[in-house]
Scaffold this motif. Structure first.
Motif, PDB file in Angstrom:
ATOM      1  N   HIS A  42       3.845  -2.140 -14.119  1.00 50.28           N
ATOM      2  CA  HIS A  42       2.763  -1.357 -14.731  1.00 50.28           C
ATOM      3  C   HIS A  42       3.135   0.126 -14.860  1.00 50.28           C
ATOM      4  O   HIS A  42       2.780   0.775 -15.845  1.00 50.28           O
ATOM      5  CB  HIS A  42       1.465  -1.538 -13.958  1.00 50.28           C
ATOM      6  N   LYS A  43       3.874   0.631 -13.905  1.00 48.87           N
ATOM      7  CA  LYS A  43       4.322   2.028 -13.980  1.00 48.87           C
ATOM      8  C   LYS A  43       5.325   2.194 -15.120  1.00 48.87           C
ATOM      9  O   LYS A  43       5.266   3.170 -15.872  1.00 48.87           O
ATOM     10  CB  LYS A  43       4.937   2.449 -12.644  1.00 48.87           C
ATOM     11  N   LEU A  44       6.237   1.252 -15.269  1.00 53.14           N
ATOM     12  CA  LEU A  44       7.225   1.321 -16.348  1.00 53.14           C
ATOM     13  C   LEU A  44       6.560   1.227 -17.724  1.00 53.14           C
ATOM     14  O   LEU A  44       6.909   1.978 -18.637  1.00 53.14           O
ATOM     15  CB  LEU A  44       8.268   0.214 -16.191  1.00 53.14           C
ATOM     16  N   VAL A  45       5.618   0.332 -17.872  1.00 53.53           N
ATOM     17  CA  VAL A  45       4.893   0.208 -19.140  1.00 53.53           C
ATOM     18  C   VAL A  45       4.123   1.503 -19.421  1.00 53.53           C
ATOM     19  O   VAL A  45       4.114   1.996 -20.555  1.00 53.53           O
ATOM     20  CB  VAL A  45       3.971  -1.031 -19.131  1.00 53.53           C
ATOM     21  N   ALA A  46       3.508   2.078 -18.395  1.00 56.89           N
ATOM     22  CA  ALA A  46       2.801   3.357 -18.563  1.00 56.89           C
ATOM     23  C   ALA A  46       3.766   4.470 -18.966  1.00 56.89           C
ATOM     24  O   ALA A  46       3.377   5.406 -19.672  1.00 56.89           O
ATOM     25  CB  ALA A  46       2.066   3.730 -17.273  1.00 56.89           C
ATOM     26  N   ASP A  47       5.028   4.353 -18.545  1.00 54.06           N
ATOM     27  CA  ASP A  47       6.055   5.332 -18.933  1.00 54.06           C
ATOM     28  C   ASP A  47       6.529   5.121 -20.369  1.00 54.06           C
ATOM     29  O   ASP A  47       7.329   5.894 -20.874  1.00 54.06           O
ATOM     30  CB  ASP A  47       7.277   5.225 -18.009  1.00 54.06           C
ATOM     31  N   GLY A  48       6.085   4.034 -21.013  1.00 52.49           N
ATOM     32  CA  GLY A  48       6.435   3.797 -22.403  1.00 52.49           C
ATOM     33  C   GLY A  48       7.502   2.751 -22.640  1.00 52.49           C
ATOM     34  O   GLY A  48       7.938   2.545 -23.774  1.00 52.49           O
ATOM     35  N   SER A  97       0.837  -1.207   0.000  1.00 53.50           N
ATOM     36  CA  SER A  97       0.000   0.000   0.000  1.00 53.50           C
ATOM     37  C   SER A  97       0.868   1.252   0.000  1.00 53.50           C
ATOM     38  O   SER A  97       0.540   2.245  -0.651  1.00 53.50           O
ATOM     39  CB  SER A  97      -0.991   0.002   1.171  1.00 53.50           C
ATOM     40  N   ASP A  98       2.001   1.196   0.695  1.00 52.52           N
ATOM     41  CA  ASP A  98       2.921   2.326   0.704  1.00 52.52           C
ATOM     42  C   ASP A  98       3.524   2.549  -0.691  1.00 52.52           C
ATOM     43  O   ASP A  98       3.577   3.674  -1.182  1.00 52.52           O
ATOM     44  CB  ASP A  98       4.021   2.086   1.740  1.00 52.52           C
ATOM     45  N   ILE A  99       3.968   1.476  -1.321  1.00 56.67           N
ATOM     46  CA  ILE A  99       4.547   1.588  -2.669  1.00 56.67           C
ATOM     47  C   ILE A  99       3.494   2.072  -3.663  1.00 56.67           C
ATOM     48  O   ILE A  99       3.765   2.954  -4.480  1.00 56.67           O
ATOM     49  CB  ILE A  99       5.169   0.250  -3.117  1.00 56.67           C
ATOM     50  N   GLU A 100       2.294   1.512  -3.595  1.00 58.16           N
ATOM     51  CA  GLU A 100       1.220   1.946  -4.500  1.00 58.16           C
ATOM     52  C   GLU A 100       0.927   3.426  -4.333  1.00 58.16           C
ATOM     53  O   GLU A 100       0.757   4.152  -5.318  1.00 58.16           O
ATOM     54  CB  GLU A 100      -0.056   1.135  -4.257  1.00 58.16           C
ATOM     55  N   GLU A 101       0.870   3.884  -3.080  1.00 58.78           N
ATOM     56  CA  GLU A 101       0.595   5.299  -2.821  1.00 58.78           C
ATOM     57  C   GLU A 101       1.669   6.178  -3.450  1.00 58.78           C
ATOM     58  O   GLU A 101       1.372   7.169  -4.116  1.00 58.78           O
ATOM     59  CB  GLU A 101       0.491   5.539  -1.302  1.00 58.78           C
ATOM     60  N   ILE A 102       2.920   5.810  -3.271  1.00 56.04           N
ATOM     61  CA  ILE A 102       4.024   6.581  -3.850  1.00 56.04           C
ATOM     62  C   ILE A 102       3.975   6.532  -5.374  1.00 56.04           C
ATOM     63  O   ILE A 102       4.084   7.557  -6.043  1.00 56.04           O
ATOM     64  CB  ILE A 102       5.390   6.082  -3.323  1.00 56.04           C
ATOM     65  N   PHE A 103       3.787   5.351  -5.939  1.00 56.11           N
ATOM     66  CA  PHE A 103       3.798   5.211  -7.403  1.00 56.11           C
ATOM     67  C   PHE A 103       2.576   5.855  -8.054  1.00 56.11           C
ATOM     68  O   PHE A 103       2.642   6.258  -9.211  1.00 56.11           O
ATOM     69  CB  PHE A 103       3.957   3.745  -7.803  1.00 56.11           C
ATOM     70  N   ASN A 104       1.479   5.966  -7.330  1.00 54.65           N
ATOM     71  CA  ASN A 104       0.307   6.667  -7.866  1.00 54.65           C
ATOM     72  C   ASN A 104       0.444   8.185  -7.755  1.00 54.65           C
ATOM     73  O   ASN A 104      -0.167   8.921  -8.519  1.00 54.65           O
ATOM     74  CB  ASN A 104      -0.972   6.210  -7.155  1.00 54.65           C
ATOM     75  N   ARG A 105       1.224   8.648  -6.812  1.00 55.63           N
ATOM     76  CA  ARG A 105       1.383  10.080  -6.583  1.00 55.63           C
ATOM     77  C   ARG A 105       2.289  10.743  -7.619  1.00 55.63           C
ATOM     78  O   ARG A 105       2.127  11.918  -7.931  1.00 55.63           O
ATOM     79  CB  ARG A 105       1.953  10.315  -5.173  1.00 55.63           C
ATOM     80  N   TYR A 106       3.249   9.999  -8.151  1.00 56.38           N
ATOM     81  CA  TYR A 106       4.226  10.586  -9.072  1.00 56.38           C
ATOM     82  C   TYR A 106       3.954  10.147 -10.505  1.00 56.38           C
ATOM     83  O   TYR A 106       3.602   8.996 -10.750  1.00 56.38           O
ATOM     84  CB  TYR A 106       5.646  10.206  -8.641  1.00 56.38           C
ATOM     85  N   PRO A 107       4.163  11.057 -11.458  1.00 53.25           N
ATOM     86  CA  PRO A 107       3.806  10.748 -12.842  1.00 53.25           C
ATOM     87  C   PRO A 107       4.744   9.762 -13.549  1.00 53.25           C
ATOM     88  O   PRO A 107       4.334   9.106 -14.504  1.00 53.25           O
ATOM     89  CB  PRO A 107       3.836  12.112 -13.543  1.00 53.25           C
ATOM     90  N   SER A 108       5.974   9.632 -13.100  1.00 54.07           N
ATOM     91  CA  SER A 108       6.900   8.731 -13.785  1.00 54.07           C
ATOM     92  C   SER A 108       7.526   7.753 -12.786  1.00 54.07           C
ATOM     93  O   SER A 108       7.575   8.009 -11.584  1.00 54.07           O
ATOM     94  CB  SER A 108       8.014   9.518 -14.488  1.00 54.07           C
ATOM     95  N   THR A 109       8.014   6.653 -13.332  1.00 53.33           N
ATOM     96  CA  THR A 109       8.694   5.653 -12.511  1.00 53.33           C
ATOM     97  C   THR A 109       9.926   6.255 -11.848  1.00 53.33           C
ATOM     98  O   THR A 109      10.199   5.989 -10.676  1.00 53.33           O
ATOM     99  CB  THR A 109       9.108   4.442 -13.369  1.00 53.33           C
ATOM    100  N   LYS A 110      10.657   7.072 -12.590  1.00 51.06           N
ATOM    101  CA  LYS A 110      11.871   7.681 -12.044  1.00 51.06           C
ATOM    102  C   LYS A 110      11.542   8.536 -10.823  1.00 51.06           C
ATOM    103  O   LYS A 110      12.200   8.424  -9.786  1.00 51.06           O
ATOM    104  CB  LYS A 110      12.565   8.522 -13.117  1.00 51.06           C
ATOM    105  N   GLU A 111      10.507   9.364 -10.924  1.00 52.02           N
ATOM    106  CA  GLU A 111      10.135  10.220  -9.790  1.00 52.02           C
ATOM    107  C   GLU A 111       9.621   9.391  -8.608  1.00 52.02           C
ATOM    108  O   GLU A 111       9.960   9.667  -7.450  1.00 52.02           O
ATOM    109  CB  GLU A 111       9.069  11.231 -10.220  1.00 52.02           C
ATOM    110  N   ALA A 112       8.816   8.379  -8.912  1.00 54.51           N
ATOM    111  CA  ALA A 112       8.278   7.529  -7.854  1.00 54.51           C
ATOM    112  C   ALA A 112       9.393   6.757  -7.156  1.00 54.51           C
ATOM    113  O   ALA A 112       9.416   6.658  -5.927  1.00 54.51           O
ATOM    114  CB  ALA A 112       7.240   6.569  -8.427  1.00 54.51           C
ATOM    115  N   THR A 113      10.325   6.224  -7.935  1.00 59.21           N
ATOM    116  CA  THR A 113      11.437   5.470  -7.357  1.00 59.21           C
ATOM    117  C   THR A 113      12.323   6.383  -6.510  1.00 59.21           C
ATOM    118  O   THR A 113      12.750   6.007  -5.413  1.00 59.21           O
ATOM    119  CB  THR A 113      12.270   4.791  -8.464  1.00 59.21           C
ATOM    120  N   THR A 114      12.571   7.577  -7.004  1.00 55.20           N
ATOM    121  CA  THR A 114      13.361   8.551  -6.239  1.00 55.20           C
ATOM    122  C   THR A 114      12.674   8.867  -4.915  1.00 55.20           C
ATOM    123  O   THR A 114      13.316   8.912  -3.862  1.00 55.20           O
ATOM    124  CB  THR A 114      13.586   9.832  -7.067  1.00 55.20           C
TER     125      THR A 114
END
Length: 169
Positions: A133-139, A64-81
């Protein structure tokens, strides 16, 4: 706090600190200040059932923590950071990131039972699906996304995930 929740919280912390093999039921009972009967009332199948419940509880918190972070940021790079920054902050303030790990619990278990292996595989798969899924959404192409997922999981959770996910073998 409800007795079952107390047992899960304390056992999880003990398992994270000492590993599954390093913690006995008597230590959990003593740390929880409960009777052996109370532990077996909530976990009639004993220590392995408690372990599975602890890992499932961690699964809920971690994913749930990872999902919240990955949903909050538009790209995988920003979410991972952001996720790494949170881990660094937690480590600097609390001197641990144990609430985000479960590999310390199962390390040293050469032969995991199928139920334990399955609950670990589910946790790793859920985390990897969020990343994928975030990476695929990033293209990213799917094959590239899978490779990146492997590295992300290894970097944040340890190499143990490969034991549970045949997709990456």
């Amino acid at each position: 706090m409800e007795t079952k929740s107390l047992i899960i919280d304390i056992a999880t912390k003990l398992f994270q600190q000492k590993g599954y093999k390093g913690v006995g039921l008597n230590e959990i009972i003593k740390s929880c200040n409960i009777s052996k009967g109370s532990l077996y009332h909530h976990f009639p199948n004993g220590k392995e059932e408690l372990l599975i419940t602890c890992i499932q509880s961690l699964n809920d918190r971690i994913t749930s923590d990872i999902e919240e972070i990955f949903n909050r940021y538009p790209s995988t790079k920003e979410a991972t950071t952001a996720m790494i920054s949170k881990l660094v902050f937690n480590f600097e303030t609390e001197r641990t990131i144990s609430e985000y790990t479960f590999s310390s619990i199962i390390s040293g278990l050469a032969s995991l039972s199928d139920p334990v292996r399955n609950v670990c595989a589910k946790l790793y798969q859920t985390i990897e699906d969020i990343y994928f899924h975030k990476l695929v959404a990033d293209g990213y192409r799917e094959d590239t996304a899978y490779s990146i997922v492997l590295m992300m999981t290894a970097a944040t959770r340890g190499w143990g995930h490969a034991l549970f996910n045949p997709k990456y073998k």
